[in-house]
Write an enzyme that holds these catalytic residues in place. Structure first.
Site, PDB file in Angstrom:
ATOM      1  N   THR A 132       0.825  -1.215   0.000  1.00 23.80           N
ATOM      2  CA  THR A 132       0.000   0.000   0.000  1.00 23.80           C
ATOM      3  C   THR A 132       0.858   1.263   0.000  1.00 23.80           C
ATOM      4  O   THR A 132       1.992   1.250   0.486  1.00 23.80           O
ATOM      5  CB  THR A 132      -0.893  -0.020   1.259  1.00 23.80           C
ATOM      6  OG1 THR A 132      -1.508   1.256   1.406  1.00 23.80           O
ATOM      7  CG2 THR A 132      -0.096  -0.296   2.533  1.00 23.80           C
ATOM      8  N   ASP A 133       0.267   2.362  -0.462  1.00 24.47           N
ATOM      9  CA  ASP A 133       0.968   3.655  -0.402  1.00 24.47           C
ATOM     10  C   ASP A 133       1.052   4.188   1.034  1.00 24.47           C
ATOM     11  O   ASP A 133       1.829   5.094   1.319  1.00 24.47           O
ATOM     12  CB  ASP A 133       0.282   4.695  -1.312  1.00 24.47           C
ATOM     13  CG  ASP A 133      -1.177   4.970  -0.975  1.00 24.47           C
ATOM     14  OD1 ASP A 133      -1.709   4.364  -0.029  1.00 24.47           O
ATOM     15  OD2 ASP A 133      -1.791   5.812  -1.673  1.00 24.47           O
ATOM     16  N   GLU A 134       0.247   3.594   1.951  1.00 26.80           N
ATOM     17  CA  GLU A 134       0.225   4.122   3.330  1.00 26.80           C
ATOM     18  C   GLU A 134       1.554   3.925   4.046  1.00 26.80           C
ATOM     19  O   GLU A 134       1.796   4.579   5.069  1.00 26.80           O
ATOM     20  CB  GLU A 134      -0.905   3.472   4.131  1.00 26.80           C
ATOM     21  CG  GLU A 134      -2.253   3.770   3.532  1.00 26.80           C
ATOM     22  CD  GLU A 134      -3.412   3.620   4.503  1.00 26.80           C
ATOM     23  OE1 GLU A 134      -3.182   3.513   5.714  1.00 26.80           O
ATOM     24  OE2 GLU A 134      -4.550   3.621   4.016  1.00 26.80           O
ATOM     25  N   TYR A 158      -1.968  -0.431  11.072  1.00 20.33           N
ATOM     26  CA  TYR A 158      -2.102  -1.098   9.770  1.00 20.33           C
ATOM     27  C   TYR A 158      -0.882  -0.821   8.883  1.00 20.33           C
ATOM     28  O   TYR A 158      -0.234  -1.740   8.385  1.00 20.33           O
ATOM     29  CB  TYR A 158      -3.385  -0.643   9.053  1.00 20.33           C
ATOM     30  CG  TYR A 158      -3.382  -0.969   7.571  1.00 20.33           C
ATOM     31  CD1 TYR A 158      -3.468  -2.283   7.131  1.00 20.33           C
ATOM     32  CD2 TYR A 158      -3.268   0.042   6.602  1.00 20.33           C
ATOM     33  CE1 TYR A 158      -3.443  -2.590   5.767  1.00 20.33           C
ATOM     34  CE2 TYR A 158      -3.248  -0.255   5.248  1.00 20.33           C
ATOM     35  CZ  TYR A 158      -3.333  -1.570   4.834  1.00 20.33           C
ATOM     36  OH  TYR A 158      -3.301  -1.875   3.488  1.00 20.33           O
ATOM     37  N   LYS A 162       2.089  -3.295   7.427  1.00 17.65           N
ATOM     38  CA  LYS A 162       2.364  -3.491   5.996  1.00 17.65           C
ATOM     39  C   LYS A 162       3.813  -3.113   5.688  1.00 17.65           C
ATOM     40  O   LYS A 162       4.487  -3.778   4.900  1.00 17.65           O
ATOM     41  CB  LYS A 162       1.408  -2.660   5.133  1.00 17.65           C
ATOM     42  CG  LYS A 162      -0.038  -3.130   5.139  1.00 17.65           C
ATOM     43  CD  LYS A 162      -0.248  -4.515   4.528  1.00 17.65           C
ATOM     44  CE  LYS A 162      -0.038  -4.571   3.040  1.00 17.65           C
ATOM     45  NZ  LYS A 162      -0.410  -5.902   2.468  1.00 17.65           N
TER      46      LYS A 162
HETATM   47  P1  NAD Z   1      -9.719  -7.298   2.219  1.00 17.60           P
HETATM   48  O1  NAD Z   1      -9.692  -7.017   3.677  1.00 17.60           O
HETATM   49  O2  NAD Z   1     -10.944  -7.039   1.441  1.00 17.60           O
HETATM   50  O3  NAD Z   1      -9.344  -8.838   1.978  1.00 17.60           O
HETATM   51  C1  NAD Z   1      -8.322  -9.500   2.675  1.00 17.60           C
HETATM   52  C2  NAD Z   1      -8.477 -11.000   2.431  1.00 17.60           C
HETATM   53  O4  NAD Z   1      -7.391 -11.661   3.106  1.00 17.60           O
HETATM   54  C3  NAD Z   1      -9.774 -11.579   2.996  1.00 17.60           C
HETATM   55  O5  NAD Z   1     -10.349 -12.464   2.060  1.00 17.60           O
HETATM   56  C4  NAD Z   1      -9.314 -12.333   4.237  1.00 17.60           C
HETATM   57  O6  NAD Z   1     -10.145 -13.426   4.565  1.00 17.60           O
HETATM   58  C5  NAD Z   1      -7.921 -12.768   3.834  1.00 17.60           C
HETATM   59  N1  NAD Z   1      -7.038 -13.020   4.982  1.00 17.60           N
HETATM   60  C6  NAD Z   1      -6.858 -12.227   6.072  1.00 17.60           C
HETATM   61  N2  NAD Z   1      -5.970 -12.801   6.911  1.00 17.60           N
HETATM   62  C7  NAD Z   1      -5.560 -13.942   6.307  1.00 17.60           C
HETATM   63  C8  NAD Z   1      -4.627 -14.961   6.667  1.00 17.60           C
HETATM   64  N3  NAD Z   1      -3.945 -14.906   7.823  1.00 17.60           N
HETATM   65  N4  NAD Z   1      -4.440 -16.003   5.823  1.00 17.60           N
HETATM   66  C9  NAD Z   1      -5.146 -16.083   4.657  1.00 17.60           C
HETATM   67  N5  NAD Z   1      -6.041 -15.157   4.291  1.00 17.60           N
HETATM   68  C10 NAD Z   1      -6.239 -14.103   5.094  1.00 17.60           C
HETATM   69  O7  NAD Z   1      -8.469  -6.523   1.626  1.00 17.60           O
HETATM   70  P2  NAD Z   1      -8.293  -5.826   0.197  1.00 17.60           P
HETATM   71  O8  NAD Z   1      -8.811  -4.451   0.256  1.00 17.60           O
HETATM   72  O9  NAD Z   1      -8.759  -6.770  -0.851  1.00 17.60           O
HETATM   73  O10 NAD Z   1      -6.695  -5.723   0.155  1.00 17.60           O
HETATM   74  C11 NAD Z   1      -5.901  -6.801  -0.358  1.00 17.60           C
HETATM   75  C12 NAD Z   1      -4.438  -6.436  -0.232  1.00 17.60           C
HETATM   76  O11 NAD Z   1      -4.192  -5.232  -0.950  1.00 17.60           O
HETATM   77  C13 NAD Z   1      -3.996  -6.163   1.211  1.00 17.60           C
HETATM   78  O12 NAD Z   1      -2.708  -6.691   1.362  1.00 17.60           O
HETATM   79  C14 NAD Z   1      -3.975  -4.644   1.318  1.00 17.60           C
HETATM   80  O13 NAD Z   1      -3.017  -4.224   2.253  1.00 17.60           O
HETATM   81  C15 NAD Z   1      -3.577  -4.269  -0.095  1.00 17.60           C
HETATM   82  N6  NAD Z   1      -4.046  -2.944  -0.556  1.00 17.60           N
HETATM   83  C16 NAD Z   1      -5.372  -2.598  -0.442  1.00 17.60           C
HETATM   84  C17 NAD Z   1      -5.793  -1.372  -0.943  1.00 17.60           C
HETATM   85  C18 NAD Z   1      -7.240  -0.936  -0.854  1.00 17.60           C
HETATM   86  O14 NAD Z   1      -7.537   0.224  -1.155  1.00 17.60           O
HETATM   87  N7  NAD Z   1      -8.173  -1.792  -0.475  1.00 17.60           N
HETATM   88  C19 NAD Z   1      -4.871  -0.509  -1.556  1.00 17.60           C
HETATM   89  C20 NAD Z   1      -3.535  -0.889  -1.646  1.00 17.60           C
HETATM   90  C21 NAD Z   1      -3.132  -2.128  -1.157  1.00 17.60           C
HETATM   91  O1  DAU Z   2      -4.116   3.968   0.491  1.00 17.86           O
HETATM   92  C1  DAU Z   2      -4.348   2.586   0.383  1.00 17.86           C
HETATM   93  C2  DAU Z   2      -5.180   2.129   1.555  1.00 17.86           C
HETATM   94  O2  DAU Z   2      -6.496   2.623   1.339  1.00 17.86           O
HETATM   95  C3  DAU Z   2      -5.195   0.614   1.735  1.00 17.86           C
HETATM   96  O3  DAU Z   2      -3.890   0.182   2.051  1.00 17.86           O
HETATM   97  C4  DAU Z   2      -6.162   0.205   2.855  1.00 17.86           C
HETATM   98  O4  DAU Z   2      -6.239  -1.206   2.925  1.00 17.86           O
HETATM   99  C5  DAU Z   2      -7.521   0.777   2.527  1.00 17.86           C
HETATM  100  O5  DAU Z   2      -8.428   0.473   3.575  1.00 17.86           O
HETATM  101  C6  DAU Z   2      -7.442   2.288   2.320  1.00 17.86           C
HETATM  102  O6  DAU Z   2      -7.150   2.983   3.564  1.00 17.86           O
HETATM  103  P1  DAU Z   2      -7.878   4.352   3.958  1.00 17.86           P
HETATM  104  O7  DAU Z   2      -7.806   4.527   5.425  1.00 17.86           O
HETATM  105  O8  DAU Z   2      -7.412   5.470   3.094  1.00 17.86           O
HETATM  106  O9  DAU Z   2      -9.372   3.950   3.460  1.00 17.86           O
HETATM  107  P2  DAU Z   2     -10.804   4.177   4.116  1.00 17.86           P
HETATM  108  O10 DAU Z   2     -11.797   3.789   3.067  1.00 17.86           O
HETATM  109  O11 DAU Z   2     -10.931   3.560   5.460  1.00 17.86           O
HETATM  110  O12 DAU Z   2     -10.854   5.760   4.289  1.00 17.86           O
HETATM  111  C7  DAU Z   2     -10.659   6.628   3.192  1.00 17.86           C
HETATM  112  C8  DAU Z   2     -10.702   8.054   3.716  1.00 17.86           C
HETATM  113  O13 DAU Z   2     -12.041   8.337   4.136  1.00 17.86           O
HETATM  114  C9  DAU Z   2      -9.835   8.274   4.937  1.00 17.86           C
HETATM  115  O14 DAU Z   2      -9.280   9.590   4.888  1.00 17.86           O
HETATM  116  C10 DAU Z   2     -10.802   8.164   6.110  1.00 17.86           C
HETATM  117  C11 DAU Z   2     -12.097   8.694   5.528  1.00 17.86           C
HETATM  118  N1  DAU Z   2     -13.333   8.078   6.090  1.00 17.86           N
HETATM  119  C12 DAU Z   2     -13.434   6.736   6.115  1.00 17.86           C
HETATM  120  C13 DAU Z   2     -14.571   6.133   6.631  1.00 17.86           C
HETATM  121  C14 DAU Z   2     -14.686   4.633   6.700  1.00 17.86           C
HETATM  122  C15 DAU Z   2     -14.369   8.898   6.518  1.00 17.86           C
HETATM  123  O15 DAU Z   2     -14.277  10.144   6.457  1.00 17.86           O
HETATM  124  N2  DAU Z   2     -15.496   8.313   7.020  1.00 17.86           N
HETATM  125  C16 DAU Z   2     -15.630   6.955   7.115  1.00 17.86           C
HETATM  126  O16 DAU Z   2     -16.680   6.491   7.621  1.00 17.86           O
END
Ligand code: NAD
Ligand code: DAU
Length: 354
Positions: A132-134, A158, A162
């Site tokens: 992730t970019d975080e 988190y 990562k």
């Molecule tokens: P998600 O939470 O929707 O899915 C995570 C999946 O991993 C789930 O199916 C869960 O059951 C599985 N899991 C959790 N712990 C596990 C374990 N110990 N063993 C096997 N499976 C396990 O997450 P997502 O949003 O699909 O993100 C997927 C990946 O991409 C993550 O690594 C996250 O850090 C990364 N990522 C997410 C975003 C985003 O915006 N969602 C952006 C950049 C990177």
């Molecule tokens: O940047 C990549 C990341 O983006 C991934 O690595 C994470 O897995 C993914 O969850 C996401 O993280 P964020 O914290 O940016 O996403 P989230 O959707 O939780 O929140 C997006 C923005 O919106 C953040 O600034 C918090 C704000 N927010 C979020 C929620 C859930 C609100 O203002 N209200 C809300 O109820």
């Protein structure tokens, strides 16, 4: 054959569906099925012999070693993680277990498997870690977007977990020569995203007349990428990325949160002219340690690997809203008791800033 971990989650399931639509290669999908894992995302694959689902933990070395020996994958793509920042603030333990220890154990099992491969298979093998970019921390206004050289400054449990996993992956390349690739992507949105994250939460709440909780002043900036563009970037990195390299993935789509929420309200109003949505927007107490701004400089993957996103934010958000409108049963099914308990915990009355 490739091994995908976390393939029942949001991005993993989109990746599997896209992969099987474009390639003959089979997938073994190892997923623990936490609250975020949902096999309904993959229901269109029922009976498809090219998708083999295994219920299990990436931290279970014995299981992973057995799967590697049995299926002999040419690559592993590690999506499995605890992924929600707010949950990491309420309870970091699971994040340490899966994101750090789980990745470490997955790497250990992979190293043993890879070491025993014959020369050509060993050279061609790839371990792609989805990050992730975080990990880069927070930017101030007008500061240049994150490049791959930006120092790691994670601010939440988190992102710290990562970042740790990224460092372990890097170390396995430098120390043992494991052919790893790391991708650091910006915020994804699209079908199958669990409605605890900003965009699906706002759509789902708006459709049921619930308040739309905006943290703090709503001026935090995120850089949004439609999920299938993230998947195409991962396929590209897997195919032609250089082992040991990291690639930032993003769509040059920086937007303040409040603008995202207003856009969702505008588009819903277009679809349902007789309903009201904007009045549901409610400012609530800010997330502790809330990162102000993320922005990805995607020049490296664009220039070196010739990748570009297919969707703009305008096309992607419309597709996303339509998907949620057409999948009301999916929404109802994920809104279980555990989901409601989470909402109560995170958005308790006391959080309201008004
Ligand atoms: P998600 O939470 O929707 O899915 C995570 C999946 O991993 C789930 O199916 C869960 O059951 C599985 N899991 C959790 N712990 C596990 C374990 N110990 N063993 C096997 N499976 C396990 O997450 P997502 O949003 O699909 O993100 C997927 C990946 O991409 C993550 O690594 C996250 O850090 C990364 N990522 C997410 C975003 C985003 O915006 N969602 C952006 C950049 C990177
Ligand atoms: O940047 C990549 C990341 O983006 C991934 O690595 C994470 O897995 C993914 O969850 C996401 O993280 P964020 O914290 O940016 O996403 P989230 O959707 O939780 O929140 C997006 C923005 O919106 C953040 O600034 C918090 C704000 N927010 C979020 C929620 C859930 C609100 O203002 N209200 C809300 O109820």
């Amino acid at each position: 054959m490739i091994l995908v971990t976390g393939g029942a989650g949001f991005i993993g399931s989109n990746f599997i569906l896209d992969w099987l639509a474009q390639s003959d290669e089979k997938i073994v999908n190892l997923d623990k099925l936490t609250y975020a894992g949902n096999l309904q995302n993959l229901s269109s694959l029922t009976g498809n012999p090219r998708h083999i689902f295994v219920h299990g933990d990436i931290g279970d070395i014995e299981l992973v070693s057995r799967l590697l020996a049995q299926y002999q994958p040419r690559a592993i793509i590690n999506f499995a993680a605890e992924s929600h920042v707010d949950r990491s603030i309420h309870g970091p333990e699971d994040f340490i277990q899966t994101n750090i220890l789980g990745t470490f154990r997955l790497l250990e099992a992979t190293r043993a498997y890879w070491n025993a491969l014959e020369t050509a298979a060993k050279q061609n093998f790839r371990f792609l870690h989805v990050s992730t970019d975080e990990v880069y921390g927070s930017l101030i206004q007008n500061e240049p977007a994150f490049t791959e050289e930006h120092r790691y400054e994670p601010n939440s449990p988190y992102s710290a977990s990562k970042a740790s996993s990224d460092h372990l992956v890097r170390a396995y390349h430098h120390t043992y020569g494991l052919p790893v690739l790391t991708t650091n992507c910006s915020n994804n949105y699209g079908p199958f995203q669990f409605p605890e994250k900003l965009i699906p939460l706002m759509i789902v709440n708006a459709l049921t007349g619930k308040s739309l909780p905006v943290y703090g002043d709503g001026l935090q900036v995120r850089d949004w990428l439609y999920v299938t563009d993230h998947c195409s970037a991962i396929r590209r990195v897997l195919a032609v990325g250089d082992p040991g390299e990291t690639y930032n993935i993003g769509g040059w789509n920086e937007k303040p949160n409040i603008e995202i929420v207003q856009t969702i309200c505008d588009l819903l109003k277009e679809l349902y002219p007789d309903s009201m949505f904007h009045h549901l927007i409610t400012y609530v107490k800010d997330r502790p340690g809330h990162d102000r701004r993320y922005a990805i400089n995607a020049t490296k993957i664009e220039r070196e690997l010739n990748w570009k996103p297919a969707e703009t934010f305008e096309t992607g958000i419309r597709k996303t809203i339509h998907w949620y409108l057409e999948n009301r049963q999916w929404i109802a099914d994920v809104q279980t008791g555990a989901y409601r308990e989470w909402l109560e915990k995170n958005y308790a009355e006391s959080q309201s800033s008004q």
